[in-house]
Design a protein around this motif. Structure first.
Motif, PDB file in Angstrom:
ATOM      1  N   VAL A  82       4.040  -2.716  17.156  1.00  0.00           N
ATOM      2  CA  VAL A  82       4.303  -2.043  18.104  1.00  0.00           C
ATOM      3  C   VAL A  82       3.200  -1.007  17.698  1.00  0.00           C
ATOM      4  O   VAL A  82       3.279  -0.103  16.726  1.00  0.00           O
ATOM      5  N   PRO A  83       2.051  -0.892  18.577  1.00  0.00           N
ATOM      6  CA  PRO A  83       1.025   0.034  17.977  1.00  0.00           C
ATOM      7  C   PRO A  83       1.207   1.580  17.700  1.00  0.00           C
ATOM      8  O   PRO A  83       0.726   1.844  16.487  1.00  0.00           O
ATOM      9  N   HIS A  84       1.741   2.309  18.471  1.00  0.00           N
ATOM     10  CA  HIS A  84       2.037   3.584  18.245  1.00  0.00           C
ATOM     11  C   HIS A  84       2.935   3.547  16.798  1.00  0.00           C
ATOM     12  O   HIS A  84       2.903   4.526  15.986  1.00  0.00           O
ATOM     13  N   GLU A  85       3.808   2.704  16.858  1.00  0.00           N
ATOM     14  CA  GLU A  85       4.842   2.935  15.723  1.00  0.00           C
ATOM     15  C   GLU A  85       4.102   2.471  14.380  1.00  0.00           C
ATOM     16  O   GLU A  85       4.372   3.097  13.263  1.00  0.00           O
ATOM     17  N   GLU A  86       3.233   1.531  14.247  1.00  0.00           N
ATOM     18  CA  GLU A  86       2.408   0.989  13.376  1.00  0.00           C
ATOM     19  C   GLU A  86       1.617   2.168  12.612  1.00  0.00           C
ATOM     20  O   GLU A  86       1.288   2.472  11.736  1.00  0.00           O
ATOM     21  N   ILE A  87       0.860   2.745  13.977  1.00  0.00           N
ATOM     22  CA  ILE A  87       0.185   3.866  13.268  1.00  0.00           C
ATOM     23  C   ILE A  87       0.568   5.168  12.921  1.00  0.00           C
ATOM     24  O   ILE A  87       0.156   5.552  11.752  1.00  0.00           O
ATOM     25  N   LEU A  88       1.592   5.609  13.382  1.00  0.00           N
ATOM     26  CA  LEU A  88       2.342   6.554  12.754  1.00  0.00           C
ATOM     27  C   LEU A  88       3.138   6.176  11.322  1.00  0.00           C
ATOM     28  O   LEU A  88       2.908   7.130  10.501  1.00  0.00           O
ATOM     29  N   ALA A  89       3.250   4.901  11.352  1.00  0.00           N
ATOM     30  CA  ALA A  89       3.969   4.657   9.861  1.00  0.00           C
ATOM     31  C   ALA A  89       2.866   4.674   8.768  1.00  0.00           C
ATOM     32  O   ALA A  89       2.789   4.927   7.554  1.00  0.00           O
ATOM     33  N   TYR A  90       1.785   4.250   9.244  1.00  0.00           N
ATOM     34  CA  TYR A  90       0.729   3.967   8.431  1.00  0.00           C
ATOM     35  C   TYR A  90       0.082   5.305   7.838  1.00  0.00           C
ATOM     36  O   TYR A  90       0.062   5.651   6.688  1.00  0.00           O
ATOM     37  N   ALA A  91       0.227   6.238   8.867  1.00  0.00           N
ATOM     38  CA  ALA A  91      -0.062   7.865   8.707  1.00  0.00           C
ATOM     39  C   ALA A  91       0.843   8.401   7.609  1.00  0.00           C
ATOM     40  O   ALA A  91       0.348   8.938   6.762  1.00  0.00           O
ATOM     41  N   ASP A  92       1.905   8.096   7.729  1.00  0.00           N
ATOM     42  CA  ASP A  92       3.013   8.626   6.952  1.00  0.00           C
ATOM     43  C   ASP A  92       2.916   8.026   5.636  1.00  0.00           C
ATOM     44  O   ASP A  92       2.930   8.752   4.568  1.00  0.00           O
ATOM     45  N   HIS A  93       2.896   6.980   5.536  1.00  0.00           N
ATOM     46  CA  HIS A  93       2.857   5.871   4.107  1.00  0.00           C
ATOM     47  C   HIS A  93       1.615   6.458   3.292  1.00  0.00           C
ATOM     48  O   HIS A  93       1.565   6.490   2.085  1.00  0.00           O
ATOM     49  N   HIS A  94       0.319   6.727   3.877  1.00  0.00           N
ATOM     50  CA  HIS A  94      -0.760   6.985   3.128  1.00  0.00           C
ATOM     51  C   HIS A  94      -1.164   8.281   3.229  1.00  0.00           C
ATOM     52  O   HIS A  94      -2.198   8.710   2.725  1.00  0.00           O
ATOM     53  N   GLY A  95      -0.260   9.291   3.637  1.00  0.00           N
ATOM     54  CA  GLY A  95      -0.746  10.699   3.703  1.00  0.00           C
ATOM     55  C   GLY A  95      -1.835  11.160   4.344  1.00  0.00           C
ATOM     56  O   GLY A  95      -2.573  11.988   3.784  1.00  0.00           O
ATOM     57  N   VAL A  96      -1.861  10.524   5.565  1.00  0.00           N
ATOM     58  CA  VAL A  96      -3.030  10.862   6.374  1.00  0.00           C
ATOM     59  C   VAL A  96      -2.721  12.328   6.847  1.00  0.00           C
ATOM     60  O   VAL A  96      -1.618  12.800   7.239  1.00  0.00           O
ATOM     61  N   ASP A  97      -4.148  13.075   6.827  1.00  0.00           N
ATOM     62  CA  ASP A  97      -4.321  14.516   7.203  1.00  0.00           C
ATOM     63  C   ASP A  97      -4.561  14.873   8.798  1.00  0.00           C
ATOM     64  O   ASP A  97      -4.441  15.546   9.097  1.00  0.00           O
TER      65      ASP A  97
END
Length: 206
Positions: A82-97
């Motif tokens: 699910v696009p928004h879920e994957e984007i948020l998960a990626y941001a959290d996992h990779h420490g996105v600012d």
């Protein structure tokens, strides 16, 4: 301030300006760009055709190519879900600012999907979200026109025996045209908005 900037891309016109904005911010803060493309999936599996994964790979490769040209560090990834879920998960996992996103896709369903995904990210993200509206009008819609410009550009730079080896494909409002020349295989990137073109080595895209 910003070390990792996420730019989700689906290869649509609406992501072109967000890529440019993301690269500008990354260059200013000496940050790393994370190019992420999501292949949407639902209960019954992939929601798109068999071309969805290659298209997603081309979308992130386009960002990688532009980042390399600007001297910006880049990481690419293709995920399913699910696009928004994957984007948020990626941001959290990779420490996105920071997340930089377009507010609309090409037309019809793309426009609805991209817009709705961005809206969810704005509401749910724990980091700043920069939204970028598509204002540029696409002028080159015809792949044959893109191929003509690509051949002319290559010939103008001294290449001879120029032939198109495969159908041009468009990602982020740029056409990528594969050519065979007397000097070997090259790709020409043709901006679908400005008609500007440049020759890249054949290994730069697929």
């Amino acid at each position: 301030m910003y070390q990792d900037i996420l730019v989700p891309t689906d290869g649509s016109d609406g992501t072109r300006r967000s890529i440019t904005h993301g690269l500008t911010i990354a260059e200013r803060f000496d940050a790393t760009i994370h190019a992420l493309s999501i292949v949407p999936e639902g209960p019954l599996g992939t929601l798109q055709t068999d071309e969805a994964i290659p298209a997603a790979e081309r979308a992130v490769e386009r960002v990688e190519s532009e980042a390399n040209r600007e001297g910006v560090d880049v990481v690419t990834a293709v995920e399913r879900g699910v696009p928004h879920e994957e984007i948020l998960a990626y941001a959290d996992h990779h420490g996105v600012d920071m997340i930089v996103m377009g507010t609309q896709g090409r037309t019809g369903l793309d426009r609805v999907l991209v817009g709705s995904v961005t809206e969810r990210i704005v509401r749910m993200a724990d980091v700043p979200v920069v939204t970028v509206r598509l204002n540029d009008e696409i002028r080159i819609e015809d792949p044959d026109e893109a191929a003509r410009i690509a051949r002319k550009t290559a010939e103008g730079e001294g290449y001879e025996d120029v032939t198109v080896t495969d159908d041009p494909h468009r990602t982020s409002a740029s056409w990528i045209v594969p050519l065979e020349t007397d000097s070997g295989d090259v790709h020409v990137h043709v901006d679908a908005v400005t008609s500007e073109a440049r020759v890249a080595q054949g290994s730069e895209t697929t």
